[in-house]
Scaffold this active site. Structure first.
Site, mmCIF file in Angstrom:
data_model
loop_
_atom_site.group_PDB
_atom_site.id
_atom_site.type_symbol
_atom_site.label_atom_id
_atom_site.label_comp_id
_atom_site.label_asym_id
_atom_site.label_seq_id
_atom_site.Cartn_x
_atom_site.Cartn_y
_atom_site.Cartn_z
ATOM 1 N N ARG A 123 41.795 120.076 56.758
ATOM 2 C CA ARG A 123 42.484 120.801 57.852
ATOM 3 C C ARG A 123 42.092 122.268 57.940
ATOM 4 O O ARG A 123 42.834 123.077 58.493
ATOM 5 C CB ARG A 123 44.001 120.670 57.739
ATOM 6 N N LYS A 144 34.083 129.226 68.573
ATOM 7 C CA LYS A 144 33.981 127.895 69.178
ATOM 8 C C LYS A 144 33.055 127.032 68.343
ATOM 9 O O LYS A 144 31.889 127.389 68.144
ATOM 10 C CB LYS A 144 33.403 127.997 70.586
ATOM 11 N N GLU A 186 20.559 133.973 76.497
ATOM 12 C CA GLU A 186 21.982 134.327 76.325
ATOM 13 C C GLU A 186 22.159 135.845 76.261
ATOM 14 O O GLU A 186 23.179 136.365 76.676
ATOM 15 C CB GLU A 186 22.567 133.676 75.062
ATOM 16 N N LYS A 228 30.053 139.850 73.771
ATOM 17 C CA LYS A 228 30.761 138.594 73.517
ATOM 18 C C LYS A 228 32.069 138.856 72.773
ATOM 19 O O LYS A 228 33.114 138.293 73.095
ATOM 20 C CB LYS A 228 29.880 137.649 72.700
ATOM 21 N N GLU A 238 40.199 130.917 75.442
ATOM 22 C CA GLU A 238 39.668 130.594 76.764
ATOM 23 C C GLU A 238 40.744 130.154 77.742
ATOM 24 O O GLU A 238 40.683 129.098 78.356
ATOM 25 C CB GLU A 238 38.568 129.522 76.662
ATOM 26 N N ARG A 242 37.714 134.520 79.142
ATOM 27 C CA ARG A 242 36.605 134.056 78.311
ATOM 28 C C ARG A 242 35.653 133.129 79.052
ATOM 29 O O ARG A 242 34.465 133.030 78.724
ATOM 30 C CB ARG A 242 37.152 133.335 77.068
ATOM 31 N N ASN A 246 30.688 131.395 80.413
ATOM 32 C CA ASN A 246 30.077 130.131 80.823
ATOM 33 C C ASN A 246 29.147 130.282 82.019
ATOM 34 O O ASN A 246 28.737 129.280 82.604
ATOM 35 C CB ASN A 246 31.160 129.102 81.151
ATOM 36 N N HIS A 249 26.527 127.698 82.695
ATOM 37 C CA HIS A 249 26.735 126.577 81.772
ATOM 38 C C HIS A 249 27.179 125.282 82.440
ATOM 39 O O HIS A 249 26.967 124.210 81.887
ATOM 40 C CB HIS A 249 27.742 126.967 80.679
ATOM 41 N N HIS A 253 24.806 122.638 81.134
ATOM 42 C CA HIS A 253 25.198 121.521 80.264
ATOM 43 C C HIS A 253 24.813 120.183 80.878
ATOM 44 O O HIS A 253 24.415 119.261 80.171
ATOM 45 C CB HIS A 253 26.712 121.552 79.999
ATOM 46 N N HIS A 266 18.791 124.904 75.087
ATOM 47 C CA HIS A 266 20.024 125.381 75.719
ATOM 48 C C HIS A 266 19.761 126.618 76.595
ATOM 49 O O HIS A 266 20.211 126.692 77.741
ATOM 50 C CB HIS A 266 21.065 125.702 74.635
#
Lengths: 367, 367
Positions: A123, A144, A186, A228, A238, A242, A246, A249, A253, A266
């Site tokens: 956990r 993330k 990026e 960032k 997010e 935030r 993206n 993206h 994606h 990417h």
């Protein structure tokens, strides 16, 4: 060495950027009170391992850490549930306990995979990022972490902030040229969403960045991480702001997904996505110069900004429908307003996306 | 209907306990502002589905919710990575988005599985617990969710608090007798660790509890949830106090693991574990009456308190070594000090455990 603080209350952490930092890993771990009684798991891939793994292991061991290492196959396929299971097995067999640190030594894929292991092993255990790619200047900040589901990228994940990020820029010298270009995508994005001056700086320093000039690169990476970090500090989970990260993206994606996570890197996919977003904005009334300048900047880095002819429109749209940014039947898009400024719009129609896919197919061959 | 608030700052949530609550699910979801625009995923198992799934689906739909259901095979094996993957597939194919709720309709296994899906789908979506077992009065409070690794139980997990818990005590009437007994084991545990008066009440009301007398049962469940909630509120992420909830679990988990999660129900395994912990305490100098009273209480519910002869000592010890409570080479144990009071000790030697395993094998046959 530059130090940048990511400000997240009791989850705040530093990013160390500089030359030769792999040789100081043990000292920095100790300074951050990572337990020496508990084994440390180093996760890396078979491209990075031959170059840096032994050095990191020996450096940590010299400082009194016990280490266990797990080397996965390089590439996006390492972000599968099967590989995740294998890393968990290594963690259990290595005797990791709740105070053990999981270290990601590698690029974004290794960071995402190891980070999700750190987030979920018992956990949650401490996590350390040691990025070895330019792209990871982005993915290593913000907490993330995720693995992929065969139906969609990054679908299974968590928010798990690292204890620290250790960014040794010397490791970037061994990157293939294509990955250098894709990584800088990026960095340019951070300028495009937040800081027109930095975007312009990227344009003026394109050649020095591509040549990995140490000072130029360190400054660019620090600026990218800093932008960032500012965004993430204001919206860790997010809920709003935030999402501007993206930019490019939503389409990016989808391109990665239908390319089987193999055709595009990417950074290449989001480069096309950023060009597409600018074109959607233009079709909605923005000045065409916004699109032209976006394409000029990205093109300067040798990044693709047109849609390859062979990609099927229906498959791109289909992949977008599975994306996390498809909220309550609305397509959510980050669109540029000007260089250095974006807005989040939630009413983009599928037809608008179809139109730019077609327009971008006419712009020329895939770079 | 009784309502109990679990106090965790901005992650606080209510537990509703009472009769007929499944028929109010839609209204309660709406009251808690769960999105009607986003599909709701109901996760349940093939024992519970024929009894209650249709009723919950129809109740939610009548209130304007779209539902997607995933029925898994009943039993601990549902907490595997494979089943986790299947539930994720159902979530993606069902079009769940970030505002979608994941509902656990079932016992502790379904709660743990669905909770881990909720914790990690798109990095976390709202979660609702609808327990249908007595045991789940324990597992549905506190936000611990997890799946199993073949090498160790609950090794892969997260802390993910539900939006609410909806506990319809009518569903307990369909439980097999063995599960009723095993479920009450955690209720007794809550008395043993925290509240001597409640422990005594459990002893005086054993027959009424086993007969599922509605008033007695509702009171017992509310008290059990309340004790757990008090402990969790003071230590959400198990940095200290919360570990007292693990009374009987160090040995209990080992017994479950070597029994292939099939021989013992969880409540049975921790019953033996609680007897063992009391005996370790006695061997360390506590009054023997502490052990005798523990065994009398648990035995009253028909729960096992001796170690089955056929279980191999080495395998029990081996399984304990993989447990999360094995911290930095020390065995951490929760030991009773008196009925209603425990302490966390971190210096239990393996030899002490071996001794009680042998002593408990001599106490008689497995009940």
């Amino acid at each position: 060495m530059r130090t940048l603080q990511v400000d997240l209350g009791d989850r705040s952490y530093p990013i160390y950027i500089g030359s030769g930092l792999l040789n100081e890993a043990g000292l920095i771990f100790a300074k951050h009170q990572l337990s020496k009684k508990s084994p440390v798991l180093i996760v890396t891939d078979d491209h990075v391992a031959p170059l840096y793994l032994k050095r990191v292991e020996e450096n940590l061991q010299a400082e009194g850490y016990r280490t266990v290492s797990k080397v996965v196959k390089a590439g996006e396929k390492a972000k599968s549930l099967d590989v995740f299971h294998d890393v968990m097995t290594a963690a259990i067999e290595g005797g990791l306990d709740r105070r053990s640190a999981v270290v990601a030594l590698g690029g974004g894929v290794v960071g995402d995979l190891a980070g999700f292991v750190a987030a979920t092993y018992m956990r949650g255990v401490p996590f350390v990022q040691m990025p070895t790619t330019i792209l990871a200047h982005d993915s290593s900040v913000g907490g993330k972490v995720a693995i992929n589901h065969p139906l969609a990228k990054n679908m299974i994940g968590a928010f798990h902030q690292p204890e620290l990020v250790l960014y040794d820029v010397d490791t970037l010298r061994t990157l293939p040229e294509r990955e250098i270009r894709a990584g800088l995508s990026e960095m340019v994005k951070h300028g495009l969403i937040w800081d027109a001056e930095f975007a312009a700086w990227c344009g003026e320093n394109t050649d020095r960045l591509l040549a990995l000039d140490p000072e130029t690169l360190s400054y660019g990476l620090t600026m990218g991480c800093s932008i960032k970090a500012q965004v993430v500090s204001q919206d860790e989970r997010e809920l709003g702001l935030r999402a501007i990260l993206n930019l490019g993206h939503t389409i990016g994606h989808a391109l990665e997904a239908i390319g089987g996570y193999g055709e595009f890197l990417h950074g290449e996919a989001i480069s096309i996505g950023m060009a597409a977003s600018a074109l959607i904005a233009v079709n909605r009334g923005a000045d065409r110069a916004l699109y032209a300048e976006t394409v000029r900047l990205l093109g300067g880095f040798g990044l693709p900004t047109v849609m390859p002819e062979h990609l099927d429109e229906e498959r791109i749209i289909g992949a977008m429908m599975h994306d996390k940014k498809f909220k309550e039947q609305q397509l959510v898009f980050v669109l540029p307003v000007a260089i250095g400024q974006v807005e989040i719009v939630s009413d983009v129609k599928v037809e608008e996306v179809r139109r730019v896919i077609r327009e971008l197919k006419k712009e020329g061959p895939h770079v």
